[in-house]
Design a protein around this motif. Structure first.
Motif, PDB file in Angstrom:
ATOM      1  N   LYS A  33     -16.205 -31.135 -70.751  1.00 28.50           N
ATOM      2  CA  LYS A  33     -17.301 -30.181 -70.522  1.00 28.50           C
ATOM      3  C   LYS A  33     -17.181 -28.917 -71.378  1.00 28.50           C
ATOM      4  O   LYS A  33     -18.167 -28.242 -71.636  1.00 28.50           O
ATOM      5  CB  LYS A  33     -17.424 -29.840 -69.041  1.00 28.50           C
ATOM      6  N   GLY A  39      -7.751 -29.015 -73.446  1.00 29.39           N
ATOM      7  CA  GLY A  39      -7.643 -28.503 -72.067  1.00 29.39           C
ATOM      8  C   GLY A  39      -7.127 -27.074 -72.081  1.00 29.39           C
ATOM      9  O   GLY A  39      -7.467 -26.291 -72.991  1.00 29.39           O
ATOM     10  N   ALA A  41      -4.320 -26.036 -72.876  1.00 31.35           N
ATOM     11  CA  ALA A  41      -3.353 -25.758 -73.941  1.00 31.35           C
ATOM     12  C   ALA A  41      -4.052 -25.420 -75.273  1.00 31.35           C
ATOM     13  O   ALA A  41      -3.381 -25.149 -76.274  1.00 31.35           O
ATOM     14  CB  ALA A  41      -2.431 -26.956 -74.125  1.00 31.35           C
ATOM     15  N   GLY A  56      -4.299 -18.635 -71.807  1.00 37.13           N
ATOM     16  CA  GLY A  56      -2.994 -18.116 -71.406  1.00 37.13           C
ATOM     17  C   GLY A  56      -1.866 -18.761 -72.178  1.00 37.13           C
ATOM     18  O   GLY A  56      -1.997 -19.888 -72.673  1.00 37.13           O
ATOM     19  N   PRO A  57      -0.743 -18.044 -72.287  1.00 37.44           N
ATOM     20  CA  PRO A  57       0.371 -18.473 -73.127  1.00 37.44           C
ATOM     21  C   PRO A  57       0.991 -19.780 -72.664  1.00 37.44           C
ATOM     22  O   PRO A  57       1.294 -19.938 -71.477  1.00 37.44           O
ATOM     23  CB  PRO A  57       1.383 -17.329 -72.985  1.00 37.44           C
ATOM     24  N   HIS A  58       1.187 -20.702 -73.595  1.00 39.04           N
ATOM     25  CA  HIS A  58       1.768 -22.013 -73.289  1.00 39.04           C
ATOM     26  C   HIS A  58       3.049 -22.202 -74.082  1.00 39.04           C
ATOM     27  O   HIS A  58       3.022 -22.289 -75.305  1.00 39.04           O
ATOM     28  CB  HIS A  58       0.758 -23.118 -73.599  1.00 39.04           C
ATOM     29  N   TYR A 221     -19.096 -34.605 -66.825  1.00 34.91           N
ATOM     30  CA  TYR A 221     -19.192 -35.951 -66.247  1.00 34.91           C
ATOM     31  C   TYR A 221     -20.293 -36.026 -65.192  1.00 34.91           C
ATOM     32  O   TYR A 221     -21.015 -37.022 -65.106  1.00 34.91           O
ATOM     33  CB  TYR A 221     -17.833 -36.322 -65.640  1.00 34.91           C
ATOM     34  N   ASN A 222     -20.445 -34.935 -64.435  1.00 34.84           N
ATOM     35  CA  ASN A 222     -21.460 -34.928 -63.373  1.00 34.84           C
ATOM     36  C   ASN A 222     -22.874 -35.116 -63.937  1.00 34.84           C
ATOM     37  O   ASN A 222     -23.772 -35.568 -63.238  1.00 34.84           O
ATOM     38  CB  ASN A 222     -21.399 -33.623 -62.580  1.00 34.84           C
ATOM     39  N   PHE A 257      -8.473 -13.630 -68.604  1.00 30.42           N
ATOM     40  CA  PHE A 257      -7.579 -13.269 -69.708  1.00 30.42           C
ATOM     41  C   PHE A 257      -8.224 -12.200 -70.567  1.00 30.42           C
ATOM     42  O   PHE A 257      -9.420 -12.283 -70.873  1.00 30.42           O
ATOM     43  CB  PHE A 257      -7.305 -14.485 -70.606  1.00 30.42           C
ATOM     44  N   GLU A 303      -2.917 -11.160 -68.322  1.00 30.46           N
ATOM     45  CA  GLU A 303      -3.433 -12.067 -67.279  1.00 30.46           C
ATOM     46  C   GLU A 303      -3.754 -11.303 -65.994  1.00 30.46           C
ATOM     47  O   GLU A 303      -2.875 -10.662 -65.418  1.00 30.46           O
ATOM     48  CB  GLU A 303      -2.397 -13.157 -67.000  1.00 30.46           C
ATOM     49  N   TYR A 317      -4.757 -22.831 -61.173  1.00 27.44           N
ATOM     50  CA  TYR A 317      -3.538 -23.172 -60.417  1.00 27.44           C
ATOM     51  C   TYR A 317      -3.884 -23.834 -59.087  1.00 27.44           C
ATOM     52  O   TYR A 317      -4.531 -23.203 -58.243  1.00 27.44           O
ATOM     53  CB  TYR A 317      -2.735 -21.910 -60.074  1.00 27.44           C
ATOM     54  N   ARG A 347      -3.061 -32.194 -63.736  1.00 31.60           N
ATOM     55  CA  ARG A 347      -2.769 -31.043 -62.873  1.00 31.60           C
ATOM     56  C   ARG A 347      -3.859 -30.859 -61.820  1.00 31.60           C
ATOM     57  O   ARG A 347      -3.576 -30.501 -60.679  1.00 31.60           O
ATOM     58  CB  ARG A 347      -2.643 -29.813 -63.786  1.00 31.60           C
ATOM     59  N   TYR A 354       1.886 -28.863 -62.352  1.00 27.99           N
ATOM     60  CA  TYR A 354       2.639 -29.479 -63.446  1.00 27.99           C
ATOM     61  C   TYR A 354       2.741 -28.551 -64.652  1.00 27.99           C
ATOM     62  O   TYR A 354       1.761 -27.910 -65.024  1.00 27.99           O
ATOM     63  CB  TYR A 354       1.895 -30.708 -63.973  1.00 27.99           C
ATOM     64  N   MET A 356       3.327 -28.728 -68.916  1.00 26.58           N
ATOM     65  CA  MET A 356       2.788 -29.676 -69.903  1.00 26.58           C
ATOM     66  C   MET A 356       3.646 -30.932 -70.023  1.00 26.58           C
ATOM     67  O   MET A 356       3.112 -32.052 -70.090  1.00 26.58           O
ATOM     68  CB  MET A 356       2.704 -29.021 -71.288  1.00 26.58           C
TER      69      MET A 356
HETATM   70  P1  FAD Z   1      -6.273 -29.515 -68.203  1.00 23.37           P
HETATM   71  O1  FAD Z   1      -5.557 -28.962 -69.384  1.00 23.37           O
HETATM   72  O2  FAD Z   1      -6.808 -28.576 -67.190  1.00 23.37           O
HETATM   73  O3  FAD Z   1      -7.452 -30.448 -68.755  1.00 23.37           O
HETATM   74  C1  FAD Z   1      -8.464 -30.945 -67.915  1.00 23.37           C
HETATM   75  C2  FAD Z   1      -9.743 -30.964 -68.736  1.00 23.37           C
HETATM   76  O4  FAD Z   1     -10.752 -31.628 -67.973  1.00 23.37           O
HETATM   77  C3  FAD Z   1     -10.272 -29.568 -69.035  1.00 23.37           C
HETATM   78  O5  FAD Z   1     -10.432 -29.422 -70.439  1.00 23.37           O
HETATM   79  C4  FAD Z   1     -11.592 -29.505 -68.279  1.00 23.37           C
HETATM   80  O6  FAD Z   1     -12.583 -28.746 -68.965  1.00 23.37           O
HETATM   81  C5  FAD Z   1     -11.980 -30.976 -68.208  1.00 23.37           C
HETATM   82  N1  FAD Z   1     -12.886 -31.292 -67.107  1.00 23.37           N
HETATM   83  C6  FAD Z   1     -12.717 -30.994 -65.794  1.00 23.37           C
HETATM   84  N2  FAD Z   1     -13.767 -31.445 -65.063  1.00 23.37           N
HETATM   85  C7  FAD Z   1     -14.612 -32.035 -65.924  1.00 23.37           C
HETATM   86  C8  FAD Z   1     -15.874 -32.671 -65.790  1.00 23.37           C
HETATM   87  N3  FAD Z   1     -16.489 -32.776 -64.587  1.00 23.37           N
HETATM   88  N4  FAD Z   1     -16.480 -33.159 -66.903  1.00 23.37           N
HETATM   89  C9  FAD Z   1     -15.884 -33.040 -68.117  1.00 23.37           C
HETATM   90  N5  FAD Z   1     -14.697 -32.440 -68.306  1.00 23.37           N
HETATM   91  C10 FAD Z   1     -14.060 -31.950 -67.232  1.00 23.37           C
HETATM   92  N6  FAD Z   1       2.669 -25.515 -69.004  1.00 23.37           N
HETATM   93  C11 FAD Z   1       3.829 -25.448 -69.707  1.00 23.37           C
HETATM   94  O7  FAD Z   1       4.509 -26.469 -69.870  1.00 23.37           O
HETATM   95  N7  FAD Z   1       4.246 -24.276 -70.272  1.00 23.37           N
HETATM   96  C12 FAD Z   1       3.543 -23.123 -70.155  1.00 23.37           C
HETATM   97  O8  FAD Z   1       3.953 -22.075 -70.669  1.00 23.37           O
HETATM   98  C13 FAD Z   1       2.330 -23.160 -69.412  1.00 23.37           C
HETATM   99  N8  FAD Z   1       1.606 -22.041 -69.257  1.00 23.37           N
HETATM  100  C14 FAD Z   1       0.449 -22.087 -68.536  1.00 23.37           C
HETATM  101  C15 FAD Z   1      -0.275 -20.907 -68.396  1.00 23.37           C
HETATM  102  C16 FAD Z   1      -1.459 -20.909 -67.673  1.00 23.37           C
HETATM  103  C17 FAD Z   1      -2.209 -19.624 -67.494  1.00 23.37           C
HETATM  104  C18 FAD Z   1      -1.929 -22.128 -67.082  1.00 23.37           C
HETATM  105  C19 FAD Z   1      -3.222 -22.141 -66.309  1.00 23.37           C
HETATM  106  C20 FAD Z   1      -1.223 -23.289 -67.238  1.00 23.37           C
HETATM  107  C21 FAD Z   1      -0.014 -23.293 -67.952  1.00 23.37           C
HETATM  108  N9  FAD Z   1       0.729 -24.451 -68.139  1.00 23.37           N
HETATM  109  C22 FAD Z   1       1.914 -24.401 -68.850  1.00 23.37           C
HETATM  110  C23 FAD Z   1       0.298 -25.745 -67.544  1.00 23.37           C
HETATM  111  C24 FAD Z   1      -0.533 -26.590 -68.522  1.00 23.37           C
HETATM  112  O9  FAD Z   1      -1.697 -25.874 -68.851  1.00 23.37           O
HETATM  113  C25 FAD Z   1      -0.905 -27.893 -67.831  1.00 23.37           C
HETATM  114  O10 FAD Z   1       0.254 -28.593 -67.416  1.00 23.37           O
HETATM  115  C26 FAD Z   1      -1.696 -28.854 -68.711  1.00 23.37           C
HETATM  116  O11 FAD Z   1      -2.612 -28.210 -69.547  1.00 23.37           O
HETATM  117  C27 FAD Z   1      -2.439 -29.819 -67.813  1.00 23.37           C
HETATM  118  O12 FAD Z   1      -3.142 -30.773 -68.560  1.00 23.37           O
HETATM  119  P2  FAD Z   1      -4.297 -31.624 -67.877  1.00 23.37           P
HETATM  120  O13 FAD Z   1      -4.858 -32.499 -68.926  1.00 23.37           O
HETATM  121  O14 FAD Z   1      -3.807 -32.246 -66.635  1.00 23.37           O
HETATM  122  O15 FAD Z   1      -5.360 -30.534 -67.401  1.00 23.37           O
END
Ligand code: FAD
Ligand code: UDP
Length: 374
Positions: A33, A39, A41, A56-58, A221-222, A257, A303, A317, A347, A354, A356
């Motif tokens: 979306k 995502g 990252a 946010g910082p990853h 997706y919706n 942010f 943040e 979160y 996540r 979780y 990354m």
């Molecule tokens: P996401 O990255 O959230 O991806 C999910 C995707 O699905 C998104 O792009 C979203 O737009 C999309 N989506 C959702 N619903 C729909 C829909 N209905 N239709 C279409 N698309 C949709 N991890 C670390 O290891 N080190 C770090 O330093 C770290 N820092 C972080 C800092 C912050 C502020 C945050 C929030 C997280 C941090 N993380 C860190 C965690 C890391 O961001 C996650 O573990 C990882 O990005 C999760 O990946 P994911 O694919 O599960 O989810």
């Protein structure tokens, strides 16, 4: 007709698409979306040419050689070990709170005495979650625990979660335990580093050139349900949204942010400074420390924790608390009933805090145990 329709282009969606296309030779369509892949990252060069992490910082760190080996197909790594200081009573002291923090926070004689006490009780190199240290019965250790709790954990946690530390699962504050050591690094994982050309470039290498993977950005997706034919669905968005919130909405915490650029080569003395006080932000991170970029200006991300409101901001979160985990398990039972046609991963879909590397490990596990067997 595609083999797999994948909702979300974060680590979960992209790793699964890459595995399905590369190993099984099957066709995937990812719908995302947002206007980009990666995502949370996702990173990009801002108007000054500085690489910024939009959400946010990853910082990448892991103890899993398997995850490193997998990701290293798509990136080289810059060595980077994150260091954090916390602003306590006007001084910047190392976090996790360790023996160096102790020496900075107390007069020399008292610090030496407390260090001896900690070494006697726990031994060098041990990590003690603050909620455990707070159970100390000995007067001096109990006082020290209270000091660390008040100065490092209480206000930061209230800001970040709008909850006090003992209202959350113990694992949340245990991520940053008191460390009986002189090691100032934020993480002690075997592998710590940053993708040399950034995360977005890593994602481009992972899925960008694969003819079996299509990506539709700006697509919720919706809005497309029923219009695309697929054999199986992989959903990496919020699991409660998938089931139309039928048992009620799962709570999440959000952030706002601010990315600020300054006309100086470095702004602060380390990658992140935490503000465990009553300021309305939790931390300020200077991206150049993380990315090793050389630039005459510098950008910091600040943040500001926010309540999550569906449709207004992002569910960054999951909130780890027993009653939320109980609500989540109702959705798990629904998911189990459609497990033949829909896979939940990530996540948001697993409602798990979780990192990354854990998300990558989870996606690889799902590929091996549920998809590659079909
Ligand atoms: P996401 O990255 O959230 O991806 C999910 C995707 O699905 C998104 O792009 C979203 O737009 C999309 N989506 C959702 N619903 C729909 C829909 N209905 N239709 C279409 N698309 C949709 N991890 C670390 O290891 N080190 C770090 O330093 C770290 N820092 C972080 C800092 C912050 C502020 C945050 C929030 C997280 C941090 N993380 C860190 C965690 C890391 O961001 C996650 O573990 C990882 O990005 C999760 O990946 P994911 O694919 O599960 O989810
Ligand atoms: N925490 C804290 N003070 C700090 C650092 C962390 O109270 O200076 C607590 C806070 O509850 C935070 C949790 O420990 O949410 C986990 O911190 P971490 O840095 O792992 O959070 P993340 O990077 O995932 O936001």
């Amino acid at each position: 007709m595609v083999d797999y329709l994948i909702v979300g282009a974060g680590f979960s969606g992209c790793v699964l698409a890459e595995r399905i296309a590369t190993v099984l030779g099957k066709k995937c369509l990812i719908v995302e979306k947002r206007s980009h892949i990666g995502g949370n990252a996702y990173d990009y060069y801002n108007e000054h040419g500085i690489l910024v992490h939009k959400y946010g910082p990853h910082i990448f760190h892991t103890n899993s050689p398997k995850v490193v080996e997998y990701l290293s197909q798509f990136t080289e790594w810059n060595q980077y070990e994150h260091k954090v200081l916390a602003n306590v009573d006007g001084k910047n002291i190392p976090v996790p709170f360790n023996l160096n923090s102790l020496a900075q926070a107390f007069p020399a004689e008292k610090a030496e005495h407390l260090e001896k006490l900690l070494l006697e009780h726990f031994g060098y190199g041990t990590k003690i979650p603050i909620l455990q240290l707070r159970q100390s019965t000995s007067g001096e250790l109990a006082d020290l625990a209270e000091f660390i709790y008040q100065k490092i954990f209480l206000h930061y946690t209230k800001k970040q979660w709008n909850l006090e530390p003992d209202e959350l699962d113990d694992a949340v504050t245990a991520r940053v335990p008191v460390f009986i050591s002189h090691d100032n690094r934020y993480f002690q994982d075997d592998f710590q580093g940053m993708p040399s050309f950034g995360y977005t470039e890593l994602f481009n290498k992972m899925i960008g050139n694969n003819p079996l993977i299509d990506v539709k950005l700006n697509t919720d997706y919706n809005d497309i349900q029923g219009s695309i034919q697929f054999k199986k669905l992989i959903f990496t968005g919020p699991i409660d949204e998938y089931f139309d919130y039928k048992f009620g909405a799962l709570p999440y915490r959000s952030l706002r942010f601010e990315h600020e650029t300054y006309n100086t080569d470095y702004y602060q003395e380390t990658g992140t400074i935490n503000y465990p006080n009553t300021y309305d932000y939790t931390r300020r991170t200077e991206l150049k420390y993380l990315t090793s970029q050389i630039h005459e200006k510098t950008t910091c991300t600040i943040e500001f924790p926010q309540p999550f409101i569906i449709g207004e901001n992002e569910p960054y979160y999951p909130i780890p608390q027993t009653h939320n985990n109980t609500l989540y398990s109702k959705y798990v039972r629904e998911a189990e009933m459609i497990a033949d046609s829909v896979i939940f991963c990530g996540r948001l879909a697993d409602y798990k805090y979780y990192n990354m590397d854990q998300v990558v490990a989870r996606a690889l596990h799902i590929f091996e145990k549920r998809i590659n067997l079909e």
